[in-house]
Design an enzyme around this catalytic site. Structure first.
Site, PDB file in Angstrom:
ATOM      1  N   HIS A 302       4.695   2.955  -3.696  1.00 28.90           N
ATOM      2  CA  HIS A 302       3.662   3.879  -3.988  1.00 28.90           C
ATOM      3  C   HIS A 302       3.794   5.330  -3.719  1.00 28.90           C
ATOM      4  O   HIS A 302       4.611   5.579  -2.826  1.00 28.90           O
ATOM      5  CB  HIS A 302       2.487   3.500  -3.217  1.00 28.90           C
ATOM      6  CG  HIS A 302       1.030   3.920  -3.744  1.00 28.90           C
ATOM      7  ND1 HIS A 302       0.549   5.282  -3.530  1.00 28.90           N
ATOM      8  CD2 HIS A 302       0.398   3.466  -4.710  1.00 28.90           C
ATOM      9  CE1 HIS A 302      -0.494   5.560  -4.179  1.00 28.90           C
ATOM     10  NE2 HIS A 302      -0.724   4.577  -4.997  1.00 28.90           N
ATOM     11  N   ASP A 359      -1.601  -3.510  -6.974  1.00 25.98           N
ATOM     12  CA  ASP A 359      -1.562  -4.373  -8.151  1.00 25.98           C
ATOM     13  C   ASP A 359      -0.792  -5.548  -7.775  1.00 25.98           C
ATOM     14  O   ASP A 359      -0.608  -6.416  -8.580  1.00 25.98           O
ATOM     15  CB  ASP A 359      -0.597  -3.562  -9.157  1.00 25.98           C
ATOM     16  CG  ASP A 359      -1.272  -2.622  -9.823  1.00 25.98           C
ATOM     17  OD1 ASP A 359      -2.831  -2.679 -10.041  1.00 25.98           O
ATOM     18  OD2 ASP A 359      -0.899  -1.596 -10.087  1.00 25.98           O
TER      19      ASP A 359
HETATM   20  N1  ACO Z   1      11.465  -1.454  -6.283  1.00 21.27           N
HETATM   21  C1  ACO Z   1      12.594  -1.243  -5.833  1.00 21.27           C
HETATM   22  N2  ACO Z   1      12.941  -0.055  -5.568  1.00 21.27           N
HETATM   23  C2  ACO Z   1      11.870   0.799  -5.457  1.00 21.27           C
HETATM   24  C3  ACO Z   1      10.694   0.471  -5.988  1.00 21.27           C
HETATM   25  C4  ACO Z   1      10.451  -0.716  -6.599  1.00 21.27           C
HETATM   26  N3  ACO Z   1       9.046  -1.231  -6.760  1.00 21.27           N
HETATM   27  N4  ACO Z   1       9.800   1.550  -5.759  1.00 21.27           N
HETATM   28  C5  ACO Z   1      10.562   2.532  -5.356  1.00 21.27           C
HETATM   29  N5  ACO Z   1      11.830   2.116  -5.110  1.00 21.27           N
HETATM   30  C6  ACO Z   1      12.950   3.022  -4.602  1.00 21.27           C
HETATM   31  C7  ACO Z   1      13.451   4.001  -5.495  1.00 21.27           C
HETATM   32  O1  ACO Z   1      14.555   3.237  -6.307  1.00 21.27           O
HETATM   33  C8  ACO Z   1      14.091   5.106  -4.759  1.00 21.27           C
HETATM   34  O2  ACO Z   1      15.045   4.586  -4.329  1.00 21.27           O
HETATM   35  P1  ACO Z   1      16.386   5.804  -4.067  1.00 21.27           P
HETATM   36  O3  ACO Z   1      15.655   6.788  -2.874  1.00 21.27           O
HETATM   37  O4  ACO Z   1      17.492   4.907  -3.573  1.00 21.27           O
HETATM   38  O5  ACO Z   1      16.396   6.428  -5.258  1.00 21.27           O
HETATM   39  C9  ACO Z   1      12.969   5.150  -3.658  1.00 21.27           C
HETATM   40  O6  ACO Z   1      12.571   3.832  -3.682  1.00 21.27           O
HETATM   41  C10 ACO Z   1      11.747   5.995  -3.678  1.00 21.27           C
HETATM   42  O7  ACO Z   1      11.207   5.602  -5.122  1.00 21.27           O
HETATM   43  P2  ACO Z   1      10.591   6.739  -6.294  1.00 21.27           P
HETATM   44  O8  ACO Z   1      10.527   6.153  -7.590  1.00 21.27           O
HETATM   45  O9  ACO Z   1      11.167   7.954  -5.994  1.00 21.27           O
HETATM   46  O10 ACO Z   1       9.081   6.596  -5.767  1.00 21.27           O
HETATM   47  P3  ACO Z   1       7.881   7.638  -6.720  1.00 21.27           P
HETATM   48  O11 ACO Z   1       6.771   7.944  -5.617  1.00 21.27           O
HETATM   49  O12 ACO Z   1       8.344   8.357  -7.686  1.00 21.27           O
HETATM   50  O13 ACO Z   1       7.349   6.122  -7.363  1.00 21.27           O
HETATM   51  C11 ACO Z   1       5.982   4.208  -7.908  1.00 21.27           C
HETATM   52  C12 ACO Z   1       6.281   5.366  -7.024  1.00 21.27           C
HETATM   53  C13 ACO Z   1       6.036   4.683  -9.380  1.00 21.27           C
HETATM   54  C14 ACO Z   1       4.717   3.463  -7.692  1.00 21.27           C
HETATM   55  C15 ACO Z   1       7.512   3.111  -7.579  1.00 21.27           C
HETATM   56  O14 ACO Z   1       7.407   2.714  -6.404  1.00 21.27           O
HETATM   57  C16 ACO Z   1       7.501   1.970  -8.689  1.00 21.27           C
HETATM   58  O15 ACO Z   1       7.979   1.993  -9.679  1.00 21.27           O
HETATM   59  N6  ACO Z   1       6.938   1.066  -8.191  1.00 21.27           N
HETATM   60  C17 ACO Z   1       6.759  -0.249  -9.268  1.00 21.27           C
HETATM   61  C18 ACO Z   1       5.700   0.158 -10.109  1.00 21.27           C
HETATM   62  C19 ACO Z   1       4.246  -0.361  -9.421  1.00 21.27           C
HETATM   63  O16 ACO Z   1       3.899  -0.976  -8.937  1.00 21.27           O
HETATM   64  N7  ACO Z   1       3.177   0.563  -9.864  1.00 21.27           N
HETATM   65  C20 ACO Z   1       1.807   0.684  -9.371  1.00 21.27           C
HETATM   66  C21 ACO Z   1       1.562   1.817  -8.446  1.00 21.27           C
HETATM   67  S1  ACO Z   1       0.064   1.721  -7.903  1.00 21.27           S
HETATM   68  C22 ACO Z   1      -0.904   2.207  -9.072  1.00 21.27           C
HETATM   69  O17 ACO Z   1      -0.642   2.989  -9.762  1.00 21.27           O
HETATM   70  C23 ACO Z   1      -2.337   1.654  -9.086  1.00 21.27           C
END
Ligand code: ACO
Length: 424
Positions: A302, A359
């Site tokens: 998140h 979710d």
């Molecule tokens: N699985 C694996 N790795 C992940 C995940 C995941 N679900 N989420 C984040 N990471 C990793 C990224 O690859 C990144 O790694 P790095 O630092 O080595 O490059 C690090 O964790 C940070 O992730 P970001 O993408 O920079 O985080 P951001 O805050 O931009 O994204 C998000 C947040 C979009 C929710 C992300 O965690 C994600 O894609 N999750 C899966 C989709 C999801 O569940 N979305 C629902 C969110 S809640 C909502 O909207 C109701």
């Protein structure tokens, strides 16, 4: 008042620093460009406060979520979705008389114009319900033109809140080819929604109170989440003084993406894939860590929570309670638990503070309630609606609101002369 100092090329500038009611610090950079000539660069807006808001408070490090100061845990246990909608939109909990009037207004406006049914007919049954829902939300503005008159705005807010439920149920009926079921005024909000979803002309439909309560809980937990992608979109669109229907329709579109509200559908698809692949959760944890793969654990991570999402905690328990009460066994719940356990013990997820989000478990409960996977994001929209409305209203009534218009850093070509086509 404290200030922050910024030095650019040996020149010092001072900016005001202020605090929110929970002591969050902000540097007021509204005059940054006029004072320094520089802009703040913040892709994804992770450090940008786009507004002052008194609706929802989140502390992502502590896993705290409060609507208008009330902890989400208390609202989840003691409140109803309609009460929470009143709270978000009006800023305080209603007394019995106010809640009764609010409910009556919701009932008064719950029917949609008969011509709206013709719009549904134009869509193929295979259309994703979010595409249809977005179109229906904006179509309301064609049936209820909005003027910037506070009384009309207030009525249109109630119309939107009431009719969205009917439109969401009609989206489902359209997708399965069943006749639309009209709303009933003797049922609660969640009961009525279930009735419009599942009643058939051929047999009586009795709402199961366990299902109605579980649905109400899900809606309460989704009702607002401060300046997330869809709420910011609602504010962005509304900042041009677009009406509430247009602004919320934009929010529906923003919600649809798999990184936002669309994740609930993606989680179930991911769990099904793991199940069909033999149930090896570690294989998928490894895949999510592999930087050569685009796979992510959906429902994990998140932007704001770097601790347990408090809504996920409530839903993990609710999933057990609801499935037990309904005598449902869902193998996907075991896979979800296994996946969560494997991820929470994995250094990659621990170091990045990636926890299950709202979710992760919501889809398992929606499945148990009989709601099909392609309707999950519509359910999220139904829950988020009061939040979008509250954000729109706060933005609309705030004298500090200006049309939202970010800047950019241009990285393209500098000036060059046009070349005739035969010389390129
Ligand atoms: N699985 C694996 N790795 C992940 C995940 C995941 N679900 N989420 C984040 N990471 C990793 C990224 O690859 C990144 O790694 P790095 O630092 O080595 O490059 C690090 O964790 C940070 O992730 P970001 O993408 O920079 O985080 P951001 O805050 O931009 O994204 C998000 C947040 C979009 C929710 C992300 O965690 C994600 O894609 N999750 C899966 C989709 C999801 O569940 N979305 C629902 C969110 S809640 C909502 O909207 C109701």
């Amino acid at each position: 008042m404290s200030t922050a100092k910024l030095i650019i090329n040996d020149k010092e500038f001072e900016f005001p620093v202020f605090e929110g009611s929970e002591h969050e610090l902000a540097i007021d950079v509204a005059k940054l460009r006029s004072a320094t000539g520089a802009i703040a660069y913040d892709p994804g807006y992770g450090n940008t406060g786009s507004c002052m808001s008194s609706i929802t408070y989140i502390d992502g490090d502590q896993g705290i979520l409060r609507y208008r100061g009330y902890p989400i845990e208390q609202l989840a246990e003691k409140s109803t979705f309609v009460e929470v909608a009143y709270l978000l939109i009006n800023g305080r909990l209603p007394n019995a008389d106010e809640l009764d009037k609010f409910n009556k207004r919701l009932i008064k406006h719950v029917m949609v114009h008969e011509d709206i049914k013709k719009l549904f007919e134009a869509y193929p049954p295979s259309a994703h319900p979010m595409a249809v829902m977005s179109a229906m939300a904006i179509s309301l503005s064609a049936f209820h033109p909005d003027l910037l008159d506070p009384e009309i705005i207030d009525t249109n807010i109630m119309r939107l809140l009431a009719k969205f439920k009917t439109l969401a149920a009609f989206c489902y009926k359209k997708s399965v080819g069943q006749p639309y079921v009209y709303p009933r005024s003797d049922l609660s909000y969640s009961e009525d929604f279930l009735h419009m979803m599942f009643a058939l002309p051929t047999e009586p439909y009795h709402v199961n109170p366990v299902v109605a309560r579980a649905l109400d809980l899900l809606l309460v937990l989704h009702a607002d989440h401060e300046q997330n992608c869809s709420a910011s979109t609602v504010r962005m669109v509304g900042s041009s003084q677009a009406n509430v229907f247009a602004s919320v329709a934009a929010g529906v579109n923003a919600l649809w993406g798999p990184l936002h509200g669309g994740a609930n559908q993606e989680v179930i698809m991911m769990l099904e894939e793991i199940q069909h692949d033999g149930g090896d959760v570690q294989k998928y944890v490894n895949l999510a860590k592999d930087k050569n793969s685009k796979f992510r654990l959906m429902g994990f991570g998140h932007r704001v929570y770097k601790n347990f999402d408090p809504r996920a905690k409530i839903l993990a328990k609710a999933a057990d309670d609801v499935l037990n009460a309904l005598h449902v066994t869902d193998p996907l719940l075991d896979i979800a638990r296994g996946l969560e356990d494997a991820a929470l013990h994995d250094d990659y997820f621990v170091e990045r503070k990636l926890y299950p989000n709202v979710d992760f478990y919501s889809g398992i409960i929606y499945r148990a309630l009989g709601i099909p996977t392609n309707m999950f994001t519509v359910m999220f929209a139904l829950g988020r609606l009061p939040g979008w409305i509250a954000q729109w209203k706060e933005m609309h009534n705030d004298p500090a609101t200006r049309i939202n218009r970010p800047r950019q850093i241009y990285t393209g070509e500098t000036v060059r002369d046009y070349t005739p086509i035969d010389q390129r």
